[in-house]
Scaffold this active site. Structure first.
Site, mmCIF file in Angstrom:
data_model
loop_
_atom_site.group_PDB
_atom_site.id
_atom_site.type_symbol
_atom_site.label_atom_id
_atom_site.label_comp_id
_atom_site.label_asym_id
_atom_site.label_seq_id
_atom_site.Cartn_x
_atom_site.Cartn_y
_atom_site.Cartn_z
ATOM 1 C CE LYS B 79 10.318 -48.811 27.331
ATOM 2 N NZ LYS B 79 9.293 -49.232 26.635
ATOM 3 C CB SER B 154 6.988 -46.885 29.258
ATOM 4 O OG SER B 154 7.144 -48.228 28.371
ATOM 5 C CB SER B 178 5.206 -48.584 25.809
ATOM 6 O OG SER B 178 4.321 -48.552 27.036
#
Lengths: 466, 466, 102
Positions: B79, B154, B178
């Site tokens: 990420k 996210s 997330s």
């Protein structure tokens, strides 16, 4: 100062701790005279993702100082974030202590040394210490022009260096008190060995707050009572980097404020800087106008919890402090207040004195009156290079000098006359130009006056041979 | 089927047995990325050249028989809020476009030390401020199960990359949901360990008191492997646990699994509650005891989490001032600004007690509430998200969309508890996820139960037809 | 649940924006005013739990950790080049910003 006007001063002092590494990262804490931005890392540079880890020694030293200042200690303590924006603050917040400072409610006793007494100084005064806490320093700004454009340059070497902040209550009523406090605080800090506390190098910084109280009814200067009515404003002074400038700036401010008050004008709460070239204070317009720091506990750092055992260990690390040493010197060595004061001016001198006394004790055979007083005298009045002279060597010098002093001129000249009378051949040789004869004659005198300064003997011989 | 479809364990075995080379494995992943990522847009930066080079080095190591490194040659997608040297790290924000960090996150170092090869950085909501990946400044990611739908957020890019078999596994971060929520929407395993288990050093901070890195994988066994590699005390992160107690796994017949009725809501999309309860039945058949209980309504966690998170966000994003790195603050997107503003407001003078301090007390209430539950049950089972993946555009314009829809994961996040998402069904071709939540440090127990469930179901075998 | 309607003024919004160092123009301020007011409405729900949390201590740190300290030793950091690498402007080893003094 007009009757009924009283100076009210509070002091905020920041001290850079002389740790090897910074407060929240492993960068070197050295920054004075270092090439810009060469002692940084993601943490003290405030890069995304970096996290702070507190320096244990910095905390121990802060606790030591708090204890030395008779503070109460918060056994449960933590760090807070102070949020504001300024180019020298890389994270956009400073990690400091707001709610639970390590130390609070302490005090420092001021005692005026008799010979330095001025009429406005009280003999003993207690300055209350509101808090002693630990925080990190910011980077350094420099203002310059690049190609005609005014810019500010930023160096983050200093960012993250540990700072202890010591805040007093507004208990000062004269500049002499301020001076005594600063000198004593500096002395304690140096005795503790936690900082050089050097104002010129920036490892000790002061920010006085000053206001003038108008006591309409009486002009007597009083000690502050806990519920004293303070003026509704105060002026903070910044950018002061020596004791001398502190005094000048405060003197200037006292006059400026008094003049305004006499005219019936109101004095605005503001921050002023000291201009050392023009010798004036001037209002500072800082970009961080909104002083809403939005303090909240630092989530990246767990709290610091200290049990009584840990506190006791830290307390043991505190060396004998100046006040204690002063009292002990007066008691154990029968020194005067003044003498003891000079000898405890710094830790090194006091230690040296005691080692010299010990050395004298070991050598033993001193008939020359009070050796302790003599040693003290020498250290106070003569320029002894204590770094280059071992205490034992100093004693030897003293012995020699004292033994020399024990010989009075009459006795010396009498003995020299005797020797010359008994060695006519050598005298003749000398007068014929044989210099070695002098050595022979000297040897003869020395036999009769052992330990006497050879120079004195030589001078007396030469005088009589002439 | 390509090598990119393998799990970590399968790929690792294959490499050791020399069924294929590290280069083969990597190239299959890149081939898949080239095939589908223009539609899915899971990746921001790709690391192809360097990755292939690293694959060559892996070959040499494998040839010498040195196979100790547990992730040797295994491709990973990371990420984009984890700092990676040599690859841009943007947190999907314009402010950090082209930002090249000078240091690696601890998680990245651990993966590289274990031999993993970084495929590239994955898309996310800018600064993780969202639950859909729609607020990425570089375009949204699409759900591999249906390109008209969102992947969640996210960590949407990481979840989609795993679901689409563009990578063998991925790493994400969770502040509140997330990892678990995009894992639910994309039908993959998403594991958020206890707060303090995996180091946050080098992870661009969102809410410092709840941020947790964690793996997104195709199987529970894979998640367990990555978790064990990443977990552990880090001297760079003061909030990482030193030697936490690990929960001993119980046999499933000794396990008591709680069904908190407040987490099975009437507003939840039809079919989801039923699927999770059906999963509970499966676990019951395997020997576990299913117990209904009552917990504090998770609705309160929404306000609580919103206040704490946004306050910490407002402070954590203060360092983005465009001086030492990145662009100026007008590059924040609307959602970023909303969160910074709300956070600043709740911390500001006069509001701190009413918001931040009060929220931290509610946090205590939530923690205590869970602790009471752990006296009755070992683990909790509940839906991860009240809906399956939402259509693109469905979430736009709602001021607190993310925080409201993450209601079911927020209580465990704010309490710092571990939780895992497992696929447990499909509704109209879109995955349904269920979560297992446990007490602090109970990861071993959670993984044990999760593995039992996976071994007895087939959901994880279904692949997105893309 | 009782709802109180929050109405932030534009001045309040612009003040918060200043504290947050966010450059907002009038329009953006206006838009944010509505959204922020709505969010504040929502988080005011927390007040409903006041009776339950009155006597509770706040939890700032869920791990229960204490005394996470490091020894006073140095470690290598960044070179100057690395430190300045991402700066928009640098000069002779310094970071550069427009003058903070008028």
């Amino acid at each position: 100062m007009p009757i009924g006007y009283q100076t009210i001063i509070g002091l905020e002092v920041h001290v850079e701790l002389a740790t090897v590494s910074k407060m929240f990262c492993g960068c070197s804490a050295e920054h004075f005279g270092v090439e810009p931005n060469t002692h940084t890392c993601p943490v003290c540079l405030g890069l995304p993702g970096a996290l702070p880890v507190p320096n244990k020694k910095a905390i121990d030293w802060t606790l030591m100082l708090a204890m030395a200042l008779d503070c109460r200690i918060n056994q449960h303590s933590h760090f807070d974030r102070k949020n504001y924006f300024y180019p020298d603050l890389p994270k956009g917040y400073q990690i400091t202590q707001f709610e639970e400072p390590f130390g609070y409610d302490g005090c420092l006793k001021l005692t005026a040394i008799k010979s330095a007494l001025m009429s406005t100084v009280s003999q003993q005064k207690v300055i209350r210490i509101r808090r002693v806490h630990l925080e990190e320093d910011t980077g350094k700004l420099q203002h310059t022009e690049i190609g005609g454009e005014k810019v500010t340059l930023v160096d983050f070497n200093r960012s993250g260096v540990p700072l202890v902040e010591i805040v007093t209550e507004p208990d000062f009523r004269s500049l002499e008190e301020v001076d005594l406090y600063l000198k004593k605080l500096q002395k304690i800090i140096r005795y503790l060995g936690i900082s050089q506390a050097d104002m010129e190098k920036g490892s000790m910084r002061i920010e006085p707050s000053i206001s003038i109280r108008v006591n309409k009814n009486n002009g007597q200067i009083q000690f502050p009572m806990p519920n004293d009515q303070l003026p509704d404003y105060r002026v903070e002074l910044k950018n002061i980097n020596s004791f001398r400038f502190a005094r000048k700036a405060l003197e200037y401010e006292i006059k400026r404020q008094t003049d305004l008050l006499e005219k019936g004008e109101k004095i605005p709460q503001q921050t002023r800087g000291w201009n050392e070239e023009k010798n004036v204070t001037f209002p500072q317009r800082e970009k961080e106008e909104a002083h809403d720091y939005r303090y909240f506990p630092e989530p990246d750092i767990p709290p610091i919890v200290l049990d009584n055992e840990q506190l006791a260990i830290i307390k043991k690390q505190i060396p004998e402090l100046p006040d204690q040493k002063l009292v002990r010197f007066q008691r154990d060595y029968s020194l005067s207040d003044y003498d003891a004061g000079i000898l405890t001016e710094n830790q090194e001198l006091g230690d040296y004195f005691e080692e010299a006394v010990k050395a004298a004790g070991e050598i033993g055979q001193l008939k020359t009156g009070n050796i302790v007083k003599t040693i003290a005298n020498w250290l106070i009045n003569k320029r002894i290079e204590t770094e280059n002279t071992l205490p034992a060597e100093l004693i030897a010098k003293i012995i020699r000098a004292n033994t020399i002093a024990a010989v009075d001129e009459g006795k010396l000249s009498g003995i020299v006359k005797e020797v010359l009378g008994a060695n006519k051949q050598a005298v003749n040789d000398y007068q014929k130009g044989k210099k070695t004869a002098l050595g022979f004659l000297m040897g003869a005198v020395i036999k009769l006056l052992p330990g006497v300064d050879k120079e004195l003997i030589r001078k007396e011989l030469e005088k009589q041979l002439f | 089927m390509g090598l990119n479809d393998l799990t970590i364990i399968e790929a690792s075995e294959g490499l050791k047995k020399k069924n294929f080379s590290a280069r083969d494995l990597l190239e299959d992943c890149y081939r898949r990325i080239e095939q589908v990522d223009n539609k899915i847009h899971a990746f921001l930066a790709l690391n192809k050249e360097l990755a292939l080079q690293q694959a060559g080095e892996v070959e040499k190591i494998l040839n010498t028989g040195q196979t100790e490194k547990p992730l040797l040659g295994i491709p990973v997608a990371i990420k984009d809020n984890f700092n990676t040297v040599g690859l841009t790290t943007t947190a999907s924000s314009n402010i950090l476009i082209n930002y090249q960090p000078p240091y690696n996150a601890t998680v990245v170092n651990k993966l590289r030390d274990a031999g993993a090869i970084i495929l590239g950085k994955t898309n996310m909501d800018a600064f993780a401020h969202g639950s859909s990946t729609e607020t990425s400044d570089f375009g949204s990611t699409k759900n591999p199960w249906n390109l008209n739908y969102l992947p969640g957020g996210s960590s949407g890019g990481s979840a989609a990359a795993v679901a689409a078999n563009e990578t063998i596994f991925a790493v994400g971060s969770e502040t509140a949901g997330s990892i678990r929520q995009p894992a639910a929407w994309c039908g993959v395993v998403g594991f958020k360990p206890t707060y303090g288990r995996i180091s946050r050093f080098g992870l661009i901070a969102m809410a410092s008191s709840t941020d947790s890195p964690g793996p997104l994988t195709k199987s529970v066994a894979d998640a367990k492997l990555i978790y064990k590699i990443l977990a552990g005390f880090d001297e760079n992160d003061a909030t990482t646990a030193v030697n936490p107690v690990n929960y001993k796994t119980k046999n499933i017949r000794e396990l008591k699994i709680g069904i908190p009725k407040e987490y099975y809501r009437s507003e939840t999309q039809k079919g989801i509650n039923e699927m999770v309860l059906a999963s509970a039945k499966i676990l019951e058949k395997l020997g576990a005891r299913i117990i209904e209980l009552s917990l504090l309504d998770p609705e309160y966690a929404i306000s609580d989490y919103t206040v704490v998170q946004r306050a910490e966000v407002s402070s954590n994003l203060a360092r983005f001032d465009g001086i030492r790195f990145g662009g100026t603050r007008d590059n924040f997107n609307e959602e970023n600004m909303r969160r910074i503003m709300l956070g600043t407001y709740t911390l500001s003078a006069g509001y701190y007690d009413a918001y931040y301090k009060r929220a931290q007390k509610v946090r205590t209430l939530i923690v205590n509430n869970f602790n009471r539950a752990w006296k009755e049950v070992d683990l909790l089972l509940a839906p991860t998200s009240p809906t399956v993946a939402q259509k693109i555009g469905a979430t736009k314009g709602q001021a607190m969309y993310g925080e409201i829809s993450d209601m079911l994961v927020e209580p465990s996040s704010i309490a710092g508890l571990p939780g895992i998402n497992l696929p447990c069904g499909f509704i109209e071709g879109l995955p349904v996820g269920m979560q297992i939540i446990g007490p602090q440090w109970s990861e071993d127990l959670i993984l044990y139960l999760a593995e039992k469930y996976e071994d007895n179901t087939e959901w994880h075998r279904r692949k997105a037809l893309l | 649940m009782s709802k109180s309607i929050t109405k932030l003024s534009k001045e309040e919004v612009m003040h918060v924006a200043k504290l947050a160092n966010l450059p907002l123009n009038e329009n953006e301020g206006e838009k944010l005013k509505e959204q922020l007011s709505a969010t504040i409405d929502y988080i005011n729900h927390l007040a409903e739990l006041d009776n339950k949390v009155k006597s509770l201590p706040p939890t700032y740190q869920v791990t229960g950790k204490e005394n996470a300290l490091r020894d006073d030793i140095t470690r290598p950091g960044l070179t100057r080049e690395e430190a300045l690498k991402n700066a928009r402007r640098s000069y002779n080893g310094f970071f550069v910003v427009p003058s903070v003094w008028d």
